[in-house]
Write a protein that holds these residues in place. Sequence first.
Motif, PDB file in Angstrom:
ATOM      1  N   ILE A   1     -17.520   5.276   8.668  1.00 41.39           N
ATOM      2  CA  ILE A   1     -16.212   4.820   9.135  1.00 41.39           C
ATOM      3  C   ILE A   1     -16.277   4.443  10.613  1.00 41.39           C
ATOM      4  N   GLU A   2     -15.890   3.209  10.906  1.00 41.44           N
ATOM      5  CA  GLU A   2     -15.956   2.707  12.275  1.00 41.44           C
ATOM      6  C   GLU A   2     -14.609   2.736  12.989  1.00 41.44           C
ATOM      7  N   ALA A   3     -13.514   2.781  12.239  1.00 41.91           N
ATOM      8  CA  ALA A   3     -12.184   2.798  12.854  1.00 41.91           C
ATOM      9  C   ALA A   3     -11.197   3.402  11.864  1.00 41.91           C
ATOM     10  N   VAL A   4     -10.114   3.969  12.393  1.00 39.60           N
ATOM     11  CA  VAL A   4      -9.098   4.618  11.565  1.00 39.60           C
ATOM     12  C   VAL A   4      -7.729   4.062  11.948  1.00 39.60           C
ATOM     13  N   PHE A   5      -6.955   3.680  10.948  1.00 43.20           N
ATOM     14  CA  PHE A   5      -5.620   3.126  11.142  1.00 43.20           C
ATOM     15  C   PHE A   5      -4.647   3.974  10.331  1.00 43.20           C
ATOM     16  N   VAL A   6      -3.605   4.497  10.981  1.00 39.10           N
ATOM     17  CA  VAL A   6      -2.701   5.433  10.314  1.00 39.10           C
ATOM     18  C   VAL A   6      -1.254   4.959  10.447  1.00 39.10           C
ATOM     19  N   GLY A   7      -0.563   4.860   9.300  1.00 43.18           N
ATOM     20  CA  GLY A   7       0.843   4.521   9.271  1.00 43.18           C
ATOM     21  C   GLY A   7       1.680   5.766   9.024  1.00 43.18           C
ATOM     22  N   HIS A   8       2.699   5.980   9.845  1.00 46.43           N
ATOM     23  CA  HIS A   8       3.596   7.128   9.666  1.00 46.43           C
ATOM     24  C   HIS A   8       4.864   6.856  10.453  1.00 46.43           C
ATOM     25  N   VAL A   9       5.928   7.600  10.153  1.00 48.89           N
ATOM     26  CA  VAL A   9       7.199   7.455  10.864  1.00 48.89           C
ATOM     27  C   VAL A   9       7.570   8.739  11.591  1.00 48.89           C
TER      28      VAL A   9
ATOM     29  N   VAL B   1      -7.918   3.462   6.217  1.00 44.88           N
ATOM     30  CA  VAL B   1      -6.486   3.268   6.425  1.00 44.88           C
ATOM     31  C   VAL B   1      -5.743   4.370   5.685  1.00 44.88           C
ATOM     32  N   ILE B   2      -4.826   5.031   6.377  1.00 44.41           N
ATOM     33  CA  ILE B   2      -4.071   6.140   5.799  1.00 44.41           C
ATOM     34  C   ILE B   2      -2.582   5.907   6.034  1.00 44.41           C
ATOM     35  N   GLY B   3      -1.787   6.150   5.005  1.00 42.04           N
ATOM     36  CA  GLY B   3      -0.342   6.218   5.160  1.00 42.04           C
ATOM     37  C   GLY B   3       0.088   7.619   4.764  1.00 42.04           C
ATOM     38  N   ALA B   4       0.862   8.285   5.615  1.00 35.40           N
ATOM     39  CA  ALA B   4       1.207   9.682   5.331  1.00 35.40           C
ATOM     40  C   ALA B   4       2.581  10.017   5.890  1.00 35.40           C
ATOM     41  N   GLU B   5       3.225  10.999   5.257  1.00 39.01           N
ATOM     42  CA  GLU B   5       4.527  11.468   5.730  1.00 39.01           C
ATOM     43  C   GLU B   5       4.817  12.861   5.203  1.00 39.01           C
ATOM     44  N   LYS B   6       5.408  13.671   6.033  1.00 36.83           N
ATOM     45  CA  LYS B   6       5.947  14.978   5.627  1.00 36.83           C
ATOM     46  C   LYS B   6       7.430  14.951   5.963  1.00 36.83           C
ATOM     47  N   MET B   7       8.260  14.641   4.994  1.00 36.51           N
ATOM     48  CA  MET B   7       9.679  14.418   5.244  1.00 36.51           C
ATOM     49  C   MET B   7      10.551  15.645   5.004  1.00 36.51           C
ATOM     50  N   THR B   8      10.173  16.482   4.036  1.00 38.00           N
ATOM     51  CA  THR B   8      11.106  17.500   3.555  1.00 38.00           C
ATOM     52  C   THR B   8      11.442  18.563   4.592  1.00 38.00           C
ATOM     53  N   ASP B   9      10.593  18.755   5.590  1.00 37.42           N
ATOM     54  CA  ASP B   9      10.925  19.709   6.647  1.00 37.42           C
ATOM     55  C   ASP B   9      11.418  19.016   7.915  1.00 37.42           C
TER      56      ASP B   9
ATOM     57  N   ASN C   1      -2.062   4.245  15.649  1.00 39.34           N
ATOM     58  CA  ASN C   1      -0.895   4.705  14.901  1.00 39.34           C
ATOM     59  C   ASN C   1       0.100   3.560  14.766  1.00 39.34           C
ATOM     60  N   HIS C   2       0.711   3.440  13.579  1.00 33.47           N
ATOM     61  CA  HIS C   2       1.560   2.289  13.302  1.00 33.47           C
ATOM     62  C   HIS C   2       2.867   2.749  12.676  1.00 33.47           C
ATOM     63  N   GLU C   3       3.980   2.403  13.337  1.00 31.21           N
ATOM     64  CA  GLU C   3       5.305   2.770  12.834  1.00 31.21           C
ATOM     65  C   GLU C   3       6.145   1.526  12.638  1.00 31.21           C
ATOM     66  N   ASN C   4       6.421   1.190  11.369  1.00 29.85           N
ATOM     67  CA  ASN C   4       7.320   0.109  10.992  1.00 29.85           C
ATOM     68  C   ASN C   4       8.223   0.602   9.871  1.00 29.85           C
ATOM     69  N   TYR C   5       8.684   1.826  10.029  1.00 27.22           N
ATOM     70  CA  TYR C   5       9.488   2.518   9.019  1.00 27.22           C
ATOM     71  C   TYR C   5       8.803   2.419   7.655  1.00 27.22           C
ATOM     72  N   CYS C   6       9.475   2.001   6.603  1.00 27.65           N
ATOM     73  CA  CYS C   6       8.875   2.032   5.261  1.00 27.65           C
ATOM     74  C   CYS C   6       7.656   1.127   5.157  1.00 27.65           C
ATOM     75  N   ALA C   7       7.537   0.147   6.039  1.00 35.39           N
ATOM     76  CA  ALA C   7       6.399  -0.767   6.022  1.00 35.39           C
ATOM     77  C   ALA C   7       5.238  -0.271   6.875  1.00 35.39           C
ATOM     78  N   SER C   8       5.280   0.977   7.333  1.00 39.13           N
ATOM     79  CA  SER C   8       4.266   1.483   8.262  1.00 39.13           C
ATOM     80  C   SER C   8       2.861   1.486   7.662  1.00 39.13           C
ATOM     81  N   GLY C   9       2.722   1.977   6.423  1.00 34.68           N
ATOM     82  CA  GLY C   9       1.404   2.043   5.804  1.00 34.68           C
ATOM     83  C   GLY C   9       0.784   0.675   5.627  1.00 34.68           C
ATOM     84  N   ALA C  10       1.591  -0.287   5.158  1.00 32.23           N
ATOM     85  CA  ALA C  10       1.080  -1.647   4.971  1.00 32.23           C
ATOM     86  C   ALA C  10       0.800  -2.318   6.307  1.00 32.23           C
ATOM     87  N   THR C  11       1.563  -1.978   7.332  1.00 37.95           N
ATOM     88  CA  THR C  11       1.287  -2.515   8.666  1.00 37.95           C
ATOM     89  C   THR C  11      -0.055  -1.989   9.190  1.00 37.95           C
ATOM     90  N   ALA C  12      -0.349  -0.722   8.933  1.00 39.87           N
ATOM     91  CA  ALA C  12      -1.657  -0.176   9.317  1.00 39.87           C
ATOM     92  C   ALA C  12      -2.783  -0.915   8.599  1.00 39.87           C
TER      93      ALA C  12
END
Length: 382
Positions: free
Chosen positions: A45-53, A105-113, A76-87
């Motif tokens: 892995i040469e680079a990491v791109f992460v989408g989250h809000v 490329v990773i899209g992740a969220e922990k919303m419930t807390d 890190n990439h924040e475009n609300y619901c489009a964050s993962g695809a933006t990453a």
Amino acid sequence: MTAVHIAGAGMVRFGKYDPAVTFEKLAVEAARNALRDAGAHRRDIEAVFVGHVFGGPVAGQRVATELGLGGRPVSNHENYCASGATALREAWMAIRAGLCDVALVIGAEKMTDRIKGGVTPDANDLDAQQGYVMTAGHALSARRYMHDHGATREQIAMVAVKNHAHSRHNPYAQYQRPVTLDEVVNARRIADPLGLLDCSPISDGAAAAVVCSATGLKRLGLPTDRPEVRAIGLVSGTLRAGLGDINEEDISRRAGLQAYDMAGIAPEDIDLVEMHDCFTIAEIVRLEGLGLVPKGQGAAWTAQGRTSIGGALPVNPSGGLLSRGHPVGATGMAQVCELYWQLTGQAGQRQVDGARLGLAYCKGGTVSGTDGASVTTVVMSS
């Protein structure tokens, strides 16, 4: 330009996790699943791109450190619901530019807390100051659509029935049981005419993919026939004056045209769609905005089974946001994972026959006075 391929994909099941299961744990597990699927090691892995809000400052670096990828370029990439695809788009551009050959490329969220009740725009946004939550906007959209096109409440509810039927066969879905039309129509009202089952849930989850150039695939010992990311469109909302048409979806039209032109395809070439169905009505009007369904016919198409698996245009074979769940930063990458599995014939009982070309659509957030905040359109081919 260098072709960009998905070498492997991985997810964790979406749902409501105990507070002890952190954002980092979800992201790391999804990433390891993707690395395993691609036969890739950390050294590749040469680079990491992460989408989250809601992941907080330098969330991507926290995840990369736990993965043993410290020192790599992490963004890190924040475009609300489009964050993962933006990453994914940023990784796609980096590979096409020759900056790297293998990226994670990773899209992740922990919303419930973090989220209680309805999701709202930013507190400084005029809509938020007026108490205009997302559900209210989509309820107005549904009312207007029914008035303008003669659609029925039952036709709109069929989006939820269809998507829950699909999710029965998705092991990563938050909900894996079918629902009846009566259950949807008679569910607790949230914003008339929409009820609980018309709304996507608050969810936790993560999805990831290893993205490669042809050189990267060769380095991993993989064949060059892995699904190709043909295009990724990204547009933002434009300023609107006056009342306008709440269901015009010009932002979706522009995002679709950008992706179609980039990929050299037409809407009718698409075999399946992963659609951002945050609410039942959203699936309908966005399909129309993309030019995939004639304007005013989306509700009827759904009720007729034309957007079900086995229909003319299968939409959300994964179950979509309504039943797979909607951890906002993870959604875009979950859609990409589903396209990858569909295009490689790994989708099991939810497999779309003859799937060769898929589209994933995400619309993220609102900005007062515009027709949306961000929209991504990902086109993938086998």
